[in-house]
Design a protein around this motif. Structure first.
Motif, PDB file in Angstrom:
ATOM      1  N   GLU A  63     -15.943 -42.692  39.541  1.00 27.84           N
ATOM      2  CA  GLU A  63     -15.128 -42.715  40.758  1.00 27.84           C
ATOM      3  C   GLU A  63     -15.967 -43.317  41.868  1.00 27.84           C
ATOM      4  N   PRO A  64     -15.343 -43.723  42.984  1.00 29.88           N
ATOM      5  CA  PRO A  64     -16.142 -44.259  44.093  1.00 29.88           C
ATOM      6  C   PRO A  64     -17.173 -43.235  44.565  1.00 29.88           C
ATOM      7  N   SER A  65     -18.350 -43.698  44.840  1.00 32.25           N
ATOM      8  CA  SER A  65     -19.458 -42.865  45.321  1.00 32.25           C
ATOM      9  C   SER A  65     -19.858 -41.798  44.311  1.00 32.25           C
ATOM     10  N   PHE A  66     -19.628 -42.030  43.029  1.00 29.32           N
ATOM     11  CA  PHE A  66     -19.942 -41.050  41.988  1.00 29.32           C
ATOM     12  C   PHE A  66     -21.410 -40.658  42.004  1.00 29.32           C
ATOM     13  N   PHE A  67     -22.295 -41.636  42.170  1.00 30.77           N
ATOM     14  CA  PHE A  67     -23.720 -41.355  42.037  1.00 30.77           C
ATOM     15  C   PHE A  67     -24.346 -40.741  43.291  1.00 30.77           C
ATOM     16  N   TYR A  68     -23.559 -40.429  44.312  1.00 30.84           N
ATOM     17  CA  TYR A  68     -24.122 -39.690  45.454  1.00 30.84           C
ATOM     18  C   TYR A  68     -24.624 -38.319  45.008  1.00 30.84           C
ATOM     19  N   GLY A  69     -24.010 -37.744  44.009  1.00 33.29           N
ATOM     20  CA  GLY A  69     -24.452 -36.459  43.482  1.00 33.29           C
ATOM     21  C   GLY A  69     -25.823 -36.531  42.847  1.00 33.29           C
ATOM     22  N   ALA A  70     -26.238 -37.737  42.441  1.00 32.30           N
ATOM     23  CA  ALA A  70     -27.561 -37.904  41.846  1.00 32.30           C
ATOM     24  C   ALA A  70     -28.668 -37.683  42.870  1.00 32.30           C
ATOM     25  N   MET A  71     -28.320 -37.712  44.157  1.00 29.80           N
ATOM     26  CA  MET A  71     -29.336 -37.450  45.186  1.00 29.80           C
ATOM     27  C   MET A  71     -29.893 -36.039  45.043  1.00 29.80           C
TER      28      MET A  71
END
Length: 138
Positions: A63-71
């Protein structure tokens, strides 16, 4: 001891989550790298990923901005790295505190591309799991 060694080697084979995390390969089929450039130290293409896997057609950006959680995963990896460097330099080697902290900062900066990629790999492996029968479903 031999049993532990065999189990460790088994965890590094295709089909394991650890294999996908350490190699950056597709979490579903483990057939290709998720990244366009395999070398994380080419900083201009550090985060450039393929949109989908060419083998099993898994979409990496769920989904859009999915990898923000990887922060959050990256934060945990960085803290663990800092603690490990401190334990090695200060408690094991016996360096004074100030040089130990300087080495922590240096280690975190030097390993930032690796921890950033590992965080992404860990994060996507939380949501996408290996499927040994992916060929039959495609």
């Amino acid at each position: 001891m031999n049993y532990l060694y065999r189990n460790f080697l088994q965890m590094l084979k295709k089909g394991s989550t650890l294999y996908s995390i350490l190699t950056g390969s597709c979490p579903k089929c483990h057939q290709e790298s998720m990244y366009i450039e395999k070398n994380p130290y080419k900083l201009n293409s550090l985060y450039k990923m393929n949109d989908t896997c060419s083998h099993c057609h898994t979409q990496y950006k769920i989904e859009p901005s999915f990898f923000y959680g990887a922060m959050y995963v990256s934060y945990g990896l960085t803290v663990a790295l800092g603690v490990a460097i401190f334990v090695i330099t200060n408690l094991i080697i016996g360096l004074p505190t100030l040089p130990s902290f300087a080495l922590i900062i240096l280690g975190i900066i030097v390993l930032m591309p690796v921890t950033a990629r590992l965080a992404r790999n860990c994060y996507i492996n939380i949501f996408v799991h290996f499927d040994k029968d992916w060929k039959q479903k495609s």
